[in-house]
Motif scaffolding. Structure first.
Motif, PDB file in Angstrom:
ATOM      1  N   LYS A  55      10.757  15.253  48.992  1.00 15.11           N
ATOM      2  CA  LYS A  55      11.149  16.497  49.123  1.00 15.11           C
ATOM      3  C   LYS A  55      11.112  18.138  47.817  1.00 15.11           C
ATOM      4  O   LYS A  55      10.080  18.723  47.405  1.00 15.11           O
ATOM      5  CB  LYS A  55      12.423  16.965  49.922  1.00 15.11           C
ATOM      6  N   GLU A  56      11.748  16.806  47.031  1.00 18.83           N
ATOM      7  CA  GLU A  56      12.489  17.625  45.727  1.00 18.83           C
ATOM      8  C   GLU A  56      10.347  17.634  44.897  1.00 18.83           C
ATOM      9  O   GLU A  56      10.207  18.513  44.705  1.00 18.83           O
ATOM     10  CB  GLU A  56      13.021  16.516  44.466  1.00 18.83           C
ATOM     11  N   ASP A  59       9.119  20.147  46.591  1.00 18.21           N
ATOM     12  CA  ASP A  59       9.815  22.072  46.389  1.00 18.21           C
ATOM     13  C   ASP A  59       9.485  22.609  44.822  1.00 18.21           C
ATOM     14  O   ASP A  59       9.145  23.124  44.677  1.00 18.21           O
ATOM     15  CB  ASP A  59      11.341  21.968  46.615  1.00 18.21           C
ATOM     16  N   GLU A  62       5.265  23.370  45.446  1.00 21.14           N
ATOM     17  CA  GLU A  62       5.858  24.797  46.103  1.00 21.14           C
ATOM     18  C   GLU A  62       5.824  26.142  44.904  1.00 21.14           C
ATOM     19  O   GLU A  62       5.647  26.863  44.463  1.00 21.14           O
ATOM     20  CB  GLU A  62       6.109  24.446  47.079  1.00 21.14           C
ATOM     21  N   ALA A  63       7.190  25.803  44.002  1.00 12.44           N
ATOM     22  CA  ALA A  63       7.230  26.686  42.820  1.00 12.44           C
ATOM     23  C   ALA A  63       7.144  27.054  41.529  1.00 12.44           C
ATOM     24  O   ALA A  63       6.157  28.132  41.788  1.00 12.44           O
ATOM     25  CB  ALA A  63       8.600  25.976  42.277  1.00 12.44           C
ATOM     26  N   TYR A  66       2.357  29.035  43.401  1.00 11.78           N
ATOM     27  CA  TYR A  66       2.963  30.098  44.940  1.00 11.78           C
ATOM     28  C   TYR A  66       1.766  30.875  43.781  1.00 11.78           C
ATOM     29  O   TYR A  66       1.561  32.115  44.413  1.00 11.78           O
ATOM     30  CB  TYR A  66       4.397  30.387  44.877  1.00 11.78           C
ATOM     31  N   LYS A 159      15.381  20.449  36.223  1.00 15.80           N
ATOM     32  CA  LYS A 159      15.836  19.322  37.135  1.00 15.80           C
ATOM     33  C   LYS A 159      15.329  17.986  36.498  1.00 15.80           C
ATOM     34  O   LYS A 159      15.754  16.645  37.154  1.00 15.80           O
ATOM     35  CB  LYS A 159      14.434  19.258  38.307  1.00 15.80           C
TER      36      LYS A 159
END
Ligand code: PNS
Length: 165
Positions: A55-56, A59, A62-63, A66, A159
């Motif tokens: 999931k990380e 994410d 996706e960031a 875009y 991150k």
């Protein structure tokens, strides 16, 4: 002589993306200009022990993608060829940085062709400045407090720092 109009091509760009690097982004940019649709597919069931949960990884991807309207981020489990068929993809995109990548990539491409002859693997080279870059080395650098600036998008840098601190 009549030529058949070429069909829009959906390509899958599969990988671990643990985490996404600027080399991956370079390849996404190149792929997005060639294919009508590019699906960046994050592998779920890796034998590897990933630093980031799936999931990380999604994410973060996706960031950073875009801006490309024809790029989608997704997760897949099981056989890549089953997933590609389900997405109506006809191409698998993979990056080749150096000759050392070739053997493994050739083996994988040939196995995938055996499973599904209708799907072609297309290799692209990233820009030369990313030819030595890998998620593995980036993680090692981060763990040891080395500089990862310019190797990963700023969000990923953040991150990474949080993850290894
Ligand atoms: O970024 P990576 O780790 O080099 O990606 C490898 C990946 C996920 C693309 C590859 O391991 C894969 O396709 N796994 C799915 C399982 C599969 O289809 N195996 C048979 C292909 S030879």
């Amino acid at each position: 002589m009549a030529f058949e109009a070429s069909k829009p091509v959906t390509a899958i760009y599969p990988g671990s993306f643990d985490p996404v690097t600027n080399g991956h982004l370079d390849l996404i940019a190149r792929g997005a200009t060639i294919f009508e649709k590019l699906v960046v597919a994050v592998a779920h069931n890796l034998d590897k022990d990933p630093l980031f949960h799936v999931k990380e990884r999604v994410d973060m991807l996706e960031a950073v993608v875009y801006n490309w309207k024809n790029v989608e981020v997704d997760v897949f489990e099981g056989l890549l060829m089953d997933y590609a068929r389900a997405k109506n993809a006809t191409v698998v995109l993979r990056g080749i940085r150096a000759v050392s990548d070739y053997e493994y990539e050739l083996q994988m491409a040939m196995m995938n062709r055996k499973i599904e002859p209708q799907i072609e693997t297309v290799f692209m080279m990233p820009a030369i400045q990313y030819s030595y870059l890998s998620s593995k080395l980036v993680k090692e650098l981060a763990r040891l407090g080395g500089p990862v600036k310019g190797l990963v998008p700023p969000l990923v840098e953040e991150k990474l720092r949080a993850k290894v601190s």
